[in-house]
Motif scaffolding. Structure first.
Motif, PDB file in Angstrom:
ATOM      1  N   ARG A  19       0.933  -1.369  -0.102  1.00 55.49           N
ATOM      2  CA  ARG A  19       0.067  -0.085   0.040  1.00 55.49           C
ATOM      3  C   ARG A  19       0.989   1.304  -0.025  1.00 55.49           C
ATOM      4  O   ARG A  19       1.612   1.256   0.733  1.00 55.49           O
ATOM      5  CB  ARG A  19      -0.948  -0.095   1.156  1.00 55.49           C
ATOM      6  N   ASP A 118       0.647  -0.567  -6.153  1.00 53.73           N
ATOM      7  CA  ASP A 118      -0.473   0.549  -6.168  1.00 53.73           C
ATOM      8  C   ASP A 118      -0.320   1.342  -7.327  1.00 53.73           C
ATOM      9  O   ASP A 118      -1.312   2.096  -7.646  1.00 53.73           O
ATOM     10  CB  ASP A 118      -0.618   1.186  -4.603  1.00 53.73           C
ATOM     11  N   TRP A 287     -10.742  -1.827  -5.693  1.00 50.70           N
ATOM     12  CA  TRP A 287      -9.687  -1.007  -5.373  1.00 50.70           C
ATOM     13  C   TRP A 287      -9.789   0.502  -5.965  1.00 50.70           C
ATOM     14  O   TRP A 287     -10.075   0.459  -7.218  1.00 50.70           O
ATOM     15  CB  TRP A 287      -8.397  -1.554  -5.931  1.00 50.70           C
TER      16      TRP A 287
END
Ligand SMILES: O=C(O)CCC(=O)C(=O)O
Ligand SMILES: [Fe+2]
Length: 302
Positions: A19, A118, A287
């Motif tokens: 993350r 990410d 997401w």
């Protein structure tokens, strides 16, 4: 018996999903409805170019993924898998950690960086990209894989349903994000506008998959003949950094030969399936503005 069964199981994801805070300017990625002309173009041609969908700083962050993956692979390859030595019939799938440095100067595919990065997710699920695809396929989409190409793929003309047909009733759509300006000598993407209207190739079992070299040869002949009958000609896409090319699941396309191996063509190609027809046992994860298929990395042969 047990041993062979175990060997066939996919490898578990070793590293947790990372993350990282990704703060992108929303301006360039703000969703805007497609025009009637865009829809008409897609229907007639089977592709759509979204110019300058990504700003230079986003492109730079996307392109940095290559250096990062290669630089950190010995310490932590994040379970990433590459298809190395793609050209000349020598393709080999291996863990990125095991890839020799020299493999980077040849044609390779870095598979599924979206599972662990990410920045990649932010790009392949950019709101403007998702909203365009939603309009084109009439459903939300789920990213099912991603491919990072540092050079042109050199892949022969094909249709992506040979390899990843959507589940029954579903659709596949593909995005290719240019991470640099494409030079004509770098093996650009080629495609046959309008080829998506050709009846799909079907194998002997009546589905669109090509399961072996024989079926691939038959499908290749089939499309070559149909394109000639309909007078369809290939076109080359010389995109600029930040441009994004969307193609239809039945568009005939490939990577042309690379004239100058010193020239890179960094891009991210993502295949998406429509969400409402995803198999119920597939793990679809929300997401950002979209969804990804959460799954294991591609298994590497022993
Ligand atoms: O960008 C290319 O050369 C084509 C890649 C491709 O066909 C694919 O990944 O489906
Ligand atoms: Fe393809």
């Amino acid at each position: 018996m047990l041993k062979s069964l175990v060997r066939r199981l996919p490898e578990p994801i070793k590293a947790p999903i990372r993350r990282r805070v990704v703060a992108y300017g929303q301006k360039v990625n703000a969703p805007a409805p497609l025009s009637a002309a865009d829809h008409d173009h897609w229907k007639r041609n089977g592709y759509l170019i979204m110019p300058q969908l990504f700003a230079p700083e986003q492109v730079a962050r996307g392109a940095a993924g290559f250096d990062e993956a290669w630089a950190t692979r010995r310490a932590d390859d994040r379970s990433l898998v590459i298809d190395a030595y793609v050209t000349g019939g020598t393709q080999r799938r291996m863990h990125l950690a095991d890839a020799p440095d020299e493999a980077r100067s040849e044609v390779y595919k870095l598979n599924d960086l979206y599972l662990v990065d990410d920045v990649v997710r932010s790009m392949i699920l950019a709101p403007a990209l998702l909203s365009a695809m939603r309009e084109l396929v009439g459903d939300d989409v789920v990213a099912i894989n991603s491919l990072h190409f540092e050079r042109g793929s050199t892949q022969q003309f094909h249709v992506d349903t040979y390899y990843m047909p959507p589940p029954p009733g579903g659709q596949l759509i593909v995005s290719s994000i240019c991470l640099e300006d494409v030079h004509a000598d770098a093996g650009p993407l080629q495609y046959y506008p309008g080829s998506h209207l050709i009846d799909p190739f079907l194998n002997d079992d009546g589905d669109r998959r090509c399961r072996n070299p024989q079926e691939l040869a038959m499908a290749t002949d089939y499309f070559a003949t149909r394109c000639a009958e309909h007078g369809l000609e290939p076109t080359t896409f010389l995109g600029r950094a930040g441009d994004t090319f969307l193609w239809h699941e039945q568009l005939l396309h490939g990577g042309s030969a690379i004239v100058d191996m010193a020239r890179t063509r960094r891009s991210i190609v993502t295949h998406y399936w429509t969400k409402s027809t995803m198999p119920p046992d597939d793990l679809v994860v929300a997401w950002g503005a979209g969804h990804v298929l959460q799954r294991n990395h591609a298994p590497v042969p022993a």
